[in-house]
Design a protein around this motif. Structure first.
Motif, PDB file in Angstrom:
ATOM      1  N   LEU A 425     -14.422  -6.226 -13.016  1.00 48.42           N
ATOM      2  CA  LEU A 425     -14.025  -6.671 -11.680  1.00 48.42           C
ATOM      3  C   LEU A 425     -12.924  -5.795 -11.093  1.00 48.42           C
ATOM      4  N   TRP A 426     -11.898  -5.491 -11.905  1.00 46.90           N
ATOM      5  CA  TRP A 426     -10.816  -4.643 -11.395  1.00 46.90           C
ATOM      6  C   TRP A 426     -11.301  -3.214 -11.171  1.00 46.90           C
ATOM      7  N   GLY A 427     -12.249  -2.729 -11.979  1.00 45.43           N
ATOM      8  CA  GLY A 427     -12.816  -1.409 -11.734  1.00 45.43           C
ATOM      9  C   GLY A 427     -13.608  -1.370 -10.440  1.00 45.43           C
ATOM     10  N   LEU A 428     -14.358  -2.447 -10.157  1.00 43.12           N
ATOM     11  CA  LEU A 428     -15.086  -2.521  -8.891  1.00 43.12           C
ATOM     12  C   LEU A 428     -14.135  -2.550  -7.712  1.00 43.12           C
ATOM     13  N   LEU A 429     -13.044  -3.284  -7.838  1.00 45.01           N
ATOM     14  CA  LEU A 429     -12.067  -3.329  -6.746  1.00 45.01           C
ATOM     15  C   LEU A 429     -11.438  -1.960  -6.515  1.00 45.01           C
ATOM     16  N   ARG A 446      -7.914  12.596   9.109  1.00 40.36           N
ATOM     17  CA  ARG A 446      -6.636  12.933   8.482  1.00 40.36           C
ATOM     18  C   ARG A 446      -6.626  12.351   7.071  1.00 40.36           C
ATOM     19  N   ASP A 447      -6.351  13.198   6.097  1.00 43.98           N
ATOM     20  CA  ASP A 447      -6.318  12.707   4.711  1.00 43.98           C
ATOM     21  C   ASP A 447      -5.191  11.710   4.494  1.00 43.98           C
ATOM     22  N   TRP A 448      -4.070  11.939   5.126  1.00 48.78           N
ATOM     23  CA  TRP A 448      -2.926  11.076   4.889  1.00 48.78           C
ATOM     24  C   TRP A 448      -3.137   9.673   5.443  1.00 48.78           C
ATOM     25  N   ALA A 449      -4.051   9.514   6.406  1.00 48.04           N
ATOM     26  CA  ALA A 449      -4.298   8.190   6.981  1.00 48.04           C
ATOM     27  C   ALA A 449      -4.888   7.243   5.940  1.00 48.04           C
ATOM     28  N   GLY A 450      -5.905   7.720   5.210  1.00 51.34           N
ATOM     29  CA  GLY A 450      -6.490   6.886   4.161  1.00 51.34           C
ATOM     30  C   GLY A 450      -5.542   6.671   3.002  1.00 51.34           C
ATOM     31  N   ALA A 451      -4.772   7.718   2.638  1.00 47.66           N
ATOM     32  CA  ALA A 451      -3.818   7.573   1.535  1.00 47.66           C
ATOM     33  C   ALA A 451      -2.730   6.569   1.870  1.00 47.66           C
ATOM     34  N   LEU A 452      -2.278   6.579   3.120  1.00 45.80           N
ATOM     35  CA  LEU A 452      -1.208   5.675   3.522  1.00 45.80           C
ATOM     36  C   LEU A 452      -1.651   4.220   3.438  1.00 45.80           C
ATOM     37  N   VAL A 453      -2.906   3.971   3.809  1.00 43.82           N
ATOM     38  CA  VAL A 453      -3.416   2.604   3.803  1.00 43.82           C
ATOM     39  C   VAL A 453      -3.794   2.143   2.391  1.00 43.82           C
ATOM     40  N   GLY A 454      -4.346   3.041   1.577  1.00 49.00           N
ATOM     41  CA  GLY A 454      -4.910   2.628   0.296  1.00 49.00           C
ATOM     42  C   GLY A 454      -4.026   2.803  -0.912  1.00 49.00           C
ATOM     43  N   ILE A 455      -2.862   3.468  -0.799  1.00 48.68           N
ATOM     44  CA  ILE A 455      -2.082   3.795  -1.984  1.00 48.68           C
ATOM     45  C   ILE A 455      -1.552   2.544  -2.689  1.00 48.68           C
ATOM     46  N   MET A 456      -0.960   1.618  -1.946  1.00 45.40           N
ATOM     47  CA  MET A 456      -0.368   0.437  -2.572  1.00 45.40           C
ATOM     48  C   MET A 456      -1.422  -0.492  -3.175  1.00 45.40           C
ATOM     49  N   PRO A 457      -2.492  -0.846  -2.438  1.00 41.93           N
ATOM     50  CA  PRO A 457      -3.532  -1.661  -3.085  1.00 41.93           C
ATOM     51  C   PRO A 457      -4.141  -0.980  -4.309  1.00 41.93           C
ATOM     52  N   PHE A 458      -4.280   0.344  -4.267  1.00 41.59           N
ATOM     53  CA  PHE A 458      -4.858   1.067  -5.394  1.00 41.59           C
ATOM     54  C   PHE A 458      -3.945   0.984  -6.621  1.00 41.59           C
ATOM     55  N   VAL A 459      -2.639   1.153  -6.430  1.00 41.66           N
ATOM     56  CA  VAL A 459      -1.698   1.101  -7.563  1.00 41.66           C
ATOM     57  C   VAL A 459      -1.674  -0.290  -8.195  1.00 41.66           C
ATOM     58  N   VAL A 460      -1.668  -1.327  -7.357  1.00 35.74           N
ATOM     59  CA  VAL A 460      -1.655  -2.697  -7.884  1.00 35.74           C
ATOM     60  C   VAL A 460      -2.928  -2.978  -8.677  1.00 35.74           C
ATOM     61  N   ALA A 461      -4.081  -2.623  -8.092  1.00 41.57           N
ATOM     62  CA  ALA A 461      -5.343  -2.857  -8.791  1.00 41.57           C
ATOM     63  C   ALA A 461      -5.428  -2.022 -10.066  1.00 41.57           C
ATOM     64  N   LEU A 462      -4.885  -0.803 -10.033  1.00 42.09           N
ATOM     65  CA  LEU A 462      -4.910   0.045 -11.217  1.00 42.09           C
ATOM     66  C   LEU A 462      -4.063  -0.541 -12.340  1.00 42.09           C
ATOM     67  N   PHE A 464      -3.514  -3.757 -13.011  1.00 44.04           N
ATOM     68  CA  PHE A 464      -4.249  -4.836 -13.662  1.00 44.04           C
ATOM     69  C   PHE A 464      -5.494  -4.306 -14.380  1.00 44.04           C
ATOM     70  N   PHE A 465      -6.056  -3.223 -13.886  1.00 47.52           N
ATOM     71  CA  PHE A 465      -7.175  -2.592 -14.593  1.00 47.52           C
ATOM     72  C   PHE A 465      -6.709  -2.072 -15.947  1.00 47.52           C
ATOM     73  N   PHE A 466      -5.587  -1.374 -15.980  1.00 49.65           N
ATOM     74  CA  PHE A 466      -5.040  -0.888 -17.247  1.00 49.65           C
ATOM     75  C   PHE A 466      -4.661  -2.054 -18.161  1.00 49.65           C
ATOM     76  N   GLN A 467      -4.127  -3.106 -17.585  1.00 53.89           N
ATOM     77  CA  GLN A 467      -3.717  -4.262 -18.389  1.00 53.89           C
ATOM     78  C   GLN A 467      -4.901  -4.846 -19.147  1.00 53.89           C
ATOM     79  N   ASN A 468      -6.049  -4.934 -18.508  1.00 52.08           N
ATOM     80  CA  ASN A 468      -7.224  -5.491 -19.166  1.00 52.08           C
ATOM     81  C   ASN A 468      -7.910  -4.487 -20.077  1.00 52.08           C
ATOM     82  N   VAL A 469      -7.870  -3.205 -19.733  1.00 54.87           N
ATOM     83  CA  VAL A 469      -8.378  -2.199 -20.662  1.00 54.87           C
ATOM     84  C   VAL A 469      -7.580  -2.222 -21.958  1.00 54.87           C
TER      85      VAL A 469
END
Length: 477
Positions: A425-429, A446-462, A464-469
């Motif tokens: 589930l966390w990998g899918l997210l 703009r590359d920075w536009a997607g990075a700015l929006v997705g960086i924080m959700p990606f780190v949080v999901a990552l 919990f992904f590592f926690q379960n791995v």
């Protein structure tokens, strides 16, 4: 006009612009684009190059596949570095949070608990009905100072024994504090049990009850099948060396004479290290009780660091002079030892369901520890025999307790099947967040536009992904 000028598109005034125009995709005249829209103008970077989103698509030849495989390998490598960082520091954050909560809980319990007092000393006499005869002390005289050769005392008179054996002289010994007089509370796995301090290696942590994978994530764990710290017998504690705060990271540096201070609700107990031993993972008997009349403390962890190939064992013994009164041992935190099916009594004549020996003898297994002990029920106290009228309640012996001792780090790969779904589930997210960030970058070009929006959700999901791995890996990693 040169050939280059003749082949250049109209309006290209500089060589760089002419090259950019040649590499740009074909333009559509105004009004003839999709839905009659005007094509987006070509934008160049500061270095005069086409931007990523304005470049034509590369042909799907071998260079396309090799390039994408390289990008995938780079991404996997970065994820592996991130997982190592989680192992080293992320797990420590989890343990630090748990330790803060446990320390507050334990300090509150200490503030509410009164110290215990030692029972009256007992006299060890062979036969209390036999009077001890008066034994005259030998008379010791010192030679005159004029004789320089004689500088030691000389015994000039000794009591006559007439060949008889010397009478037994009463020896005063400190009695262990009974179970019902100790400050014991109901414990479940993961609860705060004691504080361990090892000044030589800078350890100061709260010890929890239990040695399961979840328990050791909170800090050092106590084997329930061994006595509590400050009691007779061998109390055993396990802890990580490399992850989850690595409380036992430097236990290999302990030498005989180093002190280990254990603080429980019954008092503070000082142990002195006596030796170290390296054993195989199956040699769990090193933490079992071999002398029920001696108070010992054993620390165990993986060895060498980063592997579970062996176990390092630290032995220590109680220092009575600097410790609180020692107590009688309690096993499994005073809870009844689990009964096997063949030890379950059959159904009674009145059709009642099968009951355990404790229930058959009328003992309330849910009663507090002090009440069970005073009523003669199973309190887990190895030194406390069954009370009169309750002889049917089987007391756990040393062999039964040793059989229950499990290796705290024995679980292997994929030992927690409950983590498989969480990993998926966390990998899918993570994948959805990555795709969303890409689409945002493509929308705004703009590359920075997607990075700015997705960086924080990606780190949080990552995280919990590592926690379960991590739940799928052996506990020692």
């Amino acid at each position: 006009m040169t050939d280059l000028d003749s082949d250049s598109p109209a309006g290209a005034s500089s060589p760089m612009q002419r090259l950019a125009a040649l590499d740009a995709p074909a333009t559509v005249p105004p009004g003839s684009g999709h839905n009659g829209s005007t094509p987006r103008p070509v934008r160049l970077t500061r270095r005069g190059r086409l931007r990523k989103w304005d470049r034509p698509k590369h042909p799907m030849d071998w260079r396309f596949w090799v390039g994408n495989v390289g990008k995938a390998l780079i991404a996997i490598g970065l994820l592996m570095f991130g997982f190592v960082a989680y192992q080293l520091w992320g797990t420590g954050i989890e343990t630090a949070r748990a330790q803060n909560a446990l320390e507050n809980e334990f300090d509150a319990l200490l503030a509410e608990t009164a110290p215990i007092t030692a029972p009256a000393p007992e006299s060890d006499v062979a036969d209390p009905d036999v009077a001890v005869p008066d034994v005259a002390a030998p008379v010791i005289t010192t030679p005159p100072a004029a004789d320089p050769q004689a500088d030691a005392p000389v015994v000039v008179d000794e009591p006559a024994t007439d060949g008889a054996e010397p009478a037994d002289v009463p020896v005063t010994t400190a009695a262990a504090v009974p179970v019902e007089q100790q400050n014991l509370r109901e414990l479940e796995e993961g609860d705060a049990l004691a504080r361990i301090e090892i000044p030589a290696i800078g350890v100061n942590d709260i010890v929890v009850a239990g040695v399961s994978t979840g328990d050791l994530k909170k800090g050092p764990g106590h084997f329930p099948e061994t006595p509590l710290p400050g009691q007779l017998g061998n109390s055993a504690i396990a802890g990580h060396r490399t992850t989850y705060g690595q409380p036992f990271h430097n236990v290999d540096k302990l030498v005989p004479g180093d002190e280990i201070v254990m603080t429980t609700l019954s008092g503070t107990f000082t142990y002195r290290v006596t030796g170290t031993e390296i054993v195989s993972p199956s040699d769990y008997q090193v933490i079992s009780t071999t002398d029920p009349n001696k108070a010992m403390l054993t620390l165990t962890s993986c060895h060498p660091k980063w592997t579970a190939r062996q176990r390092i064992i630290i032995f220590s013994e109680l220092v009575p002079e600097t410790s609180a009164p020692i107590g009688e041992p309690v096993i499994n935190y005073g809870r009844p030892i689990d009964e096997t099916p063949d030890e379950t009594l059959p159904a009674g004549a009145d059709g009642d369901e099968a009951s355990t020996p404790e229930q058959a003898e009328g003992v309330d297994v849910q009663a507090p520890l002090e009440q069970q002990s005073s009523e003669g029920g199973v309190s887990g106290n190895l030194a406390d025999p069954a009370a009169e009228g309750n002889a049917g309640a089987e007391q756990p012996d040393e062999a039964a307790v040793n059989e229950g001792i499990a290796d705290a780090f024995a679980e292997g790969w994929f030992s927690d099947p409950g983590a498989n779904l969480q990993v998926g589930l966390w990998g899918l997210l993570l994948s959805l967040i990555s795709v969303g960030a890409y689409l945002i970058s493509r929308r705004f070009r703009r590359d920075w536009a997607g990075a700015l929006v997705g960086i924080m959700p990606f780190v949080v999901a990552l995280y919990f992904f590592f926690q379960n791995v991590n739940r799928l890996l052996p506990p020692n990693l």
